[in-house]
Design an enzyme around this catalytic site. Structure first.
Site, mmCIF file in Angstrom:
data_model
loop_
_atom_site.group_PDB
_atom_site.id
_atom_site.type_symbol
_atom_site.label_atom_id
_atom_site.label_comp_id
_atom_site.label_asym_id
_atom_site.label_seq_id
_atom_site.Cartn_x
_atom_site.Cartn_y
_atom_site.Cartn_z
ATOM 1 N N HIS A 217 0.864 -1.191 0.000
ATOM 2 C CA HIS A 217 0.000 0.000 0.000
ATOM 3 C C HIS A 217 0.893 1.231 0.000
ATOM 4 O O HIS A 217 2.021 1.198 0.522
ATOM 5 C CB HIS A 217 -0.877 0.022 1.249
ATOM 6 C CG HIS A 217 -1.976 -0.973 1.244
ATOM 7 N ND1 HIS A 217 -3.120 -0.799 1.990
ATOM 8 C CD2 HIS A 217 -2.126 -2.160 0.597
ATOM 9 C CE1 HIS A 217 -3.929 -1.839 1.809
ATOM 10 N NE2 HIS A 217 -3.342 -2.672 0.965
ATOM 11 N N GLU B 4 0.903 3.917 1.758
ATOM 12 C CA GLU B 4 1.333 4.372 3.080
ATOM 13 C C GLU B 4 2.503 3.546 3.601
ATOM 14 O O GLU B 4 3.495 4.080 4.096
ATOM 15 C CB GLU B 4 0.191 4.289 4.088
ATOM 16 C CG GLU B 4 -1.015 5.115 3.746
ATOM 17 C CD GLU B 4 -2.098 4.321 3.016
ATOM 18 O OE1 GLU B 4 -1.786 3.650 2.008
ATOM 19 O OE2 GLU B 4 -3.259 4.382 3.455
ATOM 20 N N CYS C 219 -6.187 2.170 5.804
ATOM 21 C CA CYS C 219 -6.850 0.938 6.253
ATOM 22 C C CYS C 219 -6.239 0.496 7.585
ATOM 23 O O CYS C 219 -5.324 1.143 8.109
ATOM 24 C CB CYS C 219 -6.686 -0.154 5.195
ATOM 25 S SG CYS C 219 -4.990 -0.783 5.059
ATOM 26 N N CYS D 262 -2.406 -0.171 7.347
ATOM 27 C CA CYS D 262 -1.641 1.065 7.243
ATOM 28 C C CYS D 262 -1.688 1.859 8.544
ATOM 29 O O CYS D 262 -0.688 2.459 8.948
ATOM 30 C CB CYS D 262 -2.140 1.893 6.067
ATOM 31 S SG CYS D 262 -1.810 1.070 4.481
#
Length: 156
Positions: free
Chosen positions: A58, A60, A88, A91
């Site tokens: 992801h 992040e 999410c 993250c």
């Protein structure tokens, strides 16, 4: 919630442009960057799950990894994470582990958001670290990039 400042808006603009680049690899168009207390960009990233086959890739997480490498330590105290979509749970965990004190994000994620919409991991008082969350920065633009991506993937 803290008022959005022009710096946050400008940084989000950069993230929005980076998010669009993720579409070339078929990745969900999300981008993030980490800045230090002086406003210097330490790292930036966009989703790379499809590009790398890594479910943890992801934006992040990648930006946090790169910022820690640039700093030479895992603690990102005094830094701000800017991201086009509400983080999410995974993250949010990485943000807490890195001790990032401020998160600025664009679009809310009602299905998977962990910064206030579905759940609020970042400000949970039971945890040892809490984050200042500034959500909805340039939300319409961030949401439009995501909506456009998903509309293209749903069409026959």
């Amino acid at each position: 919630m803290t008022a959005v400042d022009p710096t946050h808006q400008a940084l989000m603009g950069r993230c929005i442009e980076d998010a669009r680049l993720a579409m070339a690899t078929g990745d969900v168009p999300v981008a993030a960057l980490v800045i230090d207390g002086k406003g210097t960009v330490l790292a930036s990233a966009r989703n790379e799950r499809e590009a790398t086959g890594d479910p943890t890739a992801h934006a992040e997480v990648l930006a946090i990894r790169r910022a820690a490498a640039a700093r030479g330590e895992w603690r990102l105290e005094g830094c701000t994470l800017v991201v086009t979509l509400e983080p999410c749970i995974m993250c949010a965990g990485a943000i807490l582990a890195a001790r990032i004190p401020v998160v600025v994000f664009g679009a809310w994620d009602e299905k998977a958001g962990a910064a206030g919409s579905l759940i609020d991991v970042l400000r949970d008082r039971r945890l040892n670290h809490r984050v200042e969350v500034i959500g909805g920065v340039r939300e319409p633009e961030c949401a439009e990039v995501l909506q456009s991506f998903f509309a293209q993937h749903r069409e026959p």
